[in-house]
Design a protein around this motif. Structure first.
Motif, mmCIF file in Angstrom:
data_model
loop_
_atom_site.group_PDB
_atom_site.id
_atom_site.type_symbol
_atom_site.label_atom_id
_atom_site.label_comp_id
_atom_site.label_asym_id
_atom_site.label_seq_id
_atom_site.Cartn_x
_atom_site.Cartn_y
_atom_site.Cartn_z
ATOM 1 N N ILE A 152 49.435 37.977 5.095
ATOM 2 C CA ILE A 152 50.763 37.381 4.892
ATOM 3 C C ILE A 152 51.579 37.475 6.174
ATOM 4 C CG2 ILE A 152 52.942 37.578 3.615
ATOM 5 C CD1 ILE A 152 51.195 38.670 1.255
ATOM 6 N N GLY A 153 51.540 38.628 6.814
ATOM 7 C CA GLY A 153 52.267 38.798 8.066
ATOM 8 C C GLY A 153 51.741 37.880 9.156
ATOM 9 N N ALA A 154 50.427 37.746 9.254
ATOM 10 C CA ALA A 154 49.827 36.871 10.270
ATOM 11 C C ALA A 154 50.245 35.426 10.050
ATOM 12 C CB ALA A 154 48.304 36.998 10.229
ATOM 13 N N PHE A 155 50.227 34.998 8.794
ATOM 14 C CA PHE A 155 50.623 33.609 8.508
ATOM 15 C C PHE A 155 52.078 33.361 8.893
ATOM 16 C CE2 PHE A 155 52.620 30.440 5.805
ATOM 17 C CZ PHE A 155 51.875 29.323 6.173
ATOM 18 N N LEU A 156 52.960 34.243 8.452
ATOM 19 C CA LEU A 156 54.375 34.035 8.766
ATOM 20 C C LEU A 156 54.662 34.144 10.260
ATOM 21 C CD1 LEU A 156 56.375 35.672 5.845
ATOM 22 C CD2 LEU A 156 56.187 33.263 6.432
ATOM 23 N N ALA A 157 53.964 35.026 10.956
ATOM 24 C CA ALA A 157 54.143 35.139 12.408
ATOM 25 C C ALA A 157 53.783 33.816 13.081
ATOM 26 C CB ALA A 157 53.302 36.279 12.968
ATOM 27 N N GLY A 158 52.632 33.284 12.761
ATOM 28 C CA GLY A 158 52.193 32.022 13.354
ATOM 29 C C GLY A 158 53.032 30.841 12.923
ATOM 30 N N TYR A 159 53.380 30.800 11.642
ATOM 31 C CA TYR A 159 54.151 29.666 11.108
ATOM 32 C C TYR A 159 55.555 29.611 11.705
ATOM 33 C CZ TYR A 159 56.452 26.547 7.829
ATOM 34 O OH TYR A 159 57.166 25.521 7.282
ATOM 35 N N LEU A 160 56.241 30.743 11.720
ATOM 36 C CA LEU A 160 57.602 30.749 12.258
ATOM 37 C C LEU A 160 57.614 30.445 13.754
ATOM 38 C CD1 LEU A 160 59.308 33.687 10.326
ATOM 39 C CD2 LEU A 160 59.578 31.220 9.965
ATOM 40 N N HIS A 180 49.307 44.765 13.219
ATOM 41 C CA HIS A 180 50.542 43.976 13.263
ATOM 42 C C HIS A 180 50.743 43.369 14.646
ATOM 43 C CE1 HIS A 180 51.498 45.472 9.309
ATOM 44 N NE2 HIS A 180 51.360 46.709 9.743
ATOM 45 N N ALA A 181 50.430 44.131 15.689
ATOM 46 C CA ALA A 181 50.543 43.614 17.056
ATOM 47 C C ALA A 181 49.574 42.439 17.260
ATOM 48 C CB ALA A 181 50.264 44.724 18.067
ATOM 49 N N VAL A 182 48.357 42.584 16.781
ATOM 50 C CA VAL A 182 47.365 41.504 16.878
ATOM 51 C C VAL A 182 47.857 40.278 16.117
ATOM 52 C CG1 VAL A 182 45.027 40.798 16.186
ATOM 53 C CG2 VAL A 182 45.379 42.993 17.319
ATOM 54 N N ASN A 183 48.459 40.476 14.954
ATOM 55 C CA ASN A 183 48.979 39.350 14.176
ATOM 56 C C ASN A 183 50.023 38.560 14.960
ATOM 57 O OD1 ASN A 183 47.369 40.065 12.033
ATOM 58 N ND2 ASN A 183 49.022 40.883 10.776
ATOM 59 N N VAL A 184 50.919 39.259 15.631
ATOM 60 C CA VAL A 184 51.962 38.582 16.413
ATOM 61 C C VAL A 184 51.339 37.822 17.580
ATOM 62 C CG1 VAL A 184 53.987 38.930 17.898
ATOM 63 C CG2 VAL A 184 53.802 40.163 15.732
ATOM 64 N N VAL A 185 50.471 38.482 18.323
ATOM 65 C CA VAL A 185 49.843 37.844 19.486
ATOM 66 C C VAL A 185 49.009 36.637 19.048
ATOM 67 C CG1 VAL A 185 48.227 38.169 21.398
ATOM 68 C CG2 VAL A 185 49.877 39.966 20.848
ATOM 69 N N ALA A 186 48.191 36.802 18.023
ATOM 70 C CA ALA A 186 47.346 35.708 17.541
ATOM 71 C C ALA A 186 48.186 34.583 16.942
ATOM 72 C CB ALA A 186 46.357 36.225 16.500
ATOM 73 N N GLY A 187 49.255 34.931 16.244
ATOM 74 C CA GLY A 187 50.128 33.910 15.669
ATOM 75 C C GLY A 187 50.754 33.030 16.734
ATOM 76 N N VAL A 188 51.170 33.642 17.831
ATOM 77 C CA VAL A 188 51.788 32.884 18.922
ATOM 78 C C VAL A 188 50.739 32.104 19.716
ATOM 79 C CG1 VAL A 188 53.029 33.085 21.119
ATOM 80 C CG2 VAL A 188 53.789 34.399 19.130
ATOM 81 N N LEU A 189 49.659 32.755 20.084
ATOM 82 C CA LEU A 189 48.684 32.125 20.972
ATOM 83 C C LEU A 189 47.743 31.152 20.270
ATOM 84 C CD1 LEU A 189 47.693 35.152 23.245
ATOM 85 C CD2 LEU A 189 49.469 33.424 23.622
ATOM 86 N N LEU A 190 47.404 31.418 19.008
ATOM 87 C CA LEU A 190 46.405 30.592 18.325
ATOM 88 C C LEU A 190 46.947 29.806 17.130
ATOM 89 C CD1 LEU A 190 43.474 33.174 18.377
ATOM 90 C CD2 LEU A 190 43.763 31.183 19.867
ATOM 91 N N GLY A 191 48.052 30.265 16.533
ATOM 92 C CA GLY A 191 48.610 29.578 15.378
ATOM 93 C C GLY A 191 48.396 30.333 14.081
ATOM 94 N N PRO A 192 48.993 29.829 12.987
ATOM 95 C CA PRO A 192 48.968 30.569 11.721
ATOM 96 C C PRO A 192 47.594 30.681 11.060
ATOM 97 C CG PRO A 192 50.133 28.481 11.463
ATOM 98 C CD PRO A 192 49.835 28.639 12.917
ATOM 99 N N ILE A 193 46.825 29.621 11.026
ATOM 100 C CA ILE A 193 45.532 29.673 10.329
ATOM 101 C C ILE A 193 44.545 30.586 11.055
ATOM 102 C CG2 ILE A 193 43.573 28.327 9.452
ATOM 103 C CD1 ILE A 193 46.314 27.996 7.935
ATOM 104 N N PRO A 194 44.362 30.448 12.368
ATOM 105 C CA PRO A 194 43.486 31.409 13.056
ATOM 106 C C PRO A 194 43.984 32.853 12.918
ATOM 107 C CG PRO A 194 43.826 29.505 14.440
ATOM 108 C CD PRO A 194 44.763 29.366 13.274
ATOM 109 N N ALA A 195 45.300 33.062 12.930
ATOM 110 C CA ALA A 195 45.836 34.424 12.780
ATOM 111 C C ALA A 195 45.472 35.000 11.416
ATOM 112 C CB ALA A 195 47.350 34.428 12.985
ATOM 113 N N VAL A 196 45.527 34.178 10.365
ATOM 114 C CA VAL A 196 45.158 34.638 9.017
ATOM 115 C C VAL A 196 43.665 34.965 8.967
ATOM 116 C CG1 VAL A 196 44.925 33.934 6.596
ATOM 117 C CG2 VAL A 196 47.035 33.449 7.826
ATOM 118 N N ILE A 197 42.847 34.131 9.575
ATOM 119 C CA ILE A 197 41.403 34.391 9.595
ATOM 120 C C ILE A 197 41.111 35.700 10.329
ATOM 121 C CG2 ILE A 197 39.178 33.553 10.483
ATOM 122 C CD1 ILE A 197 40.309 30.679 9.975
#
Length: 161
Positions: A80-88, A38-55
């Protein structure tokens, strides 16, 4: 950011998620809670965006399953969490929205998807309320860790995104 730089960071985040999850996890019913993911999802969502976070979430879930350290529930929960983290974060440009997206996606939406998913792929049928408490606990813990980390990363000016 160059394509090579982005792919390198995606691989690094997948490695952190895979290795970190083997170090820090706790059992929660038939599911395992992995706050590192979950921590990685938040960091990746912010730094890289939703699609890279999902990958990253998909690769991490796949590696954990291949290594025997994860369950099939890692796929809906993580992705799902990675996508929403990056998208929001992309839409609102507030770090806390990435953490909120992770909790909503992994803690609330994923358990609802996990019920039929668990029945078909894992041979167990349990009510969605059974999955919600462990998913919520894991996602809140990980989202807070991720929020702390991404705040420190962005404040230190080492990220050149």
């Amino acid at each position: 950011m160059s394509k090579t730089y982005r792919i390198t960071f995606m691989a690094l985040f997948a490695a952190i998620g895979t290795f970190g999850s083997s170090l820090l996890w706790f059992p929660a019913g038939i599911a395992k809670a992995y706050p590192v993911q979950h921590a990685v999802n938040v960091v990746a969502g912010v730094l890289l965006g939703p699609i890279p976070a999902v990958i990253i979430a998909f690769v991490t879930g796949l590696l954990r399953n291949l290594l025997g350290t994860g369950s099939l529930l890692a796929f809906p929960g993580g992705m799902i969490g990675a996508f929403l983290a990056g998208y929001l974060y992309k839409k609102m440009k507030k770090k806390w929205t990435a953490a909120a997206g992770e909790v909503i996606g992994s803690g609330l939406i994923a358990p609802l998807i996990a019920v039929p998913y668990a029945k078909v792929l894992m041979g167990t049928s349990v009510a969605s309320f059974f999955f919600i408490p462990p998913f919520i606990v894991s996602s809140i813990a990980g989202a807070l860790i991720g929020l702390f980390l991404v705040t420190r990363i962005l404040k230190s000016n080492v990220w050149k995104g």
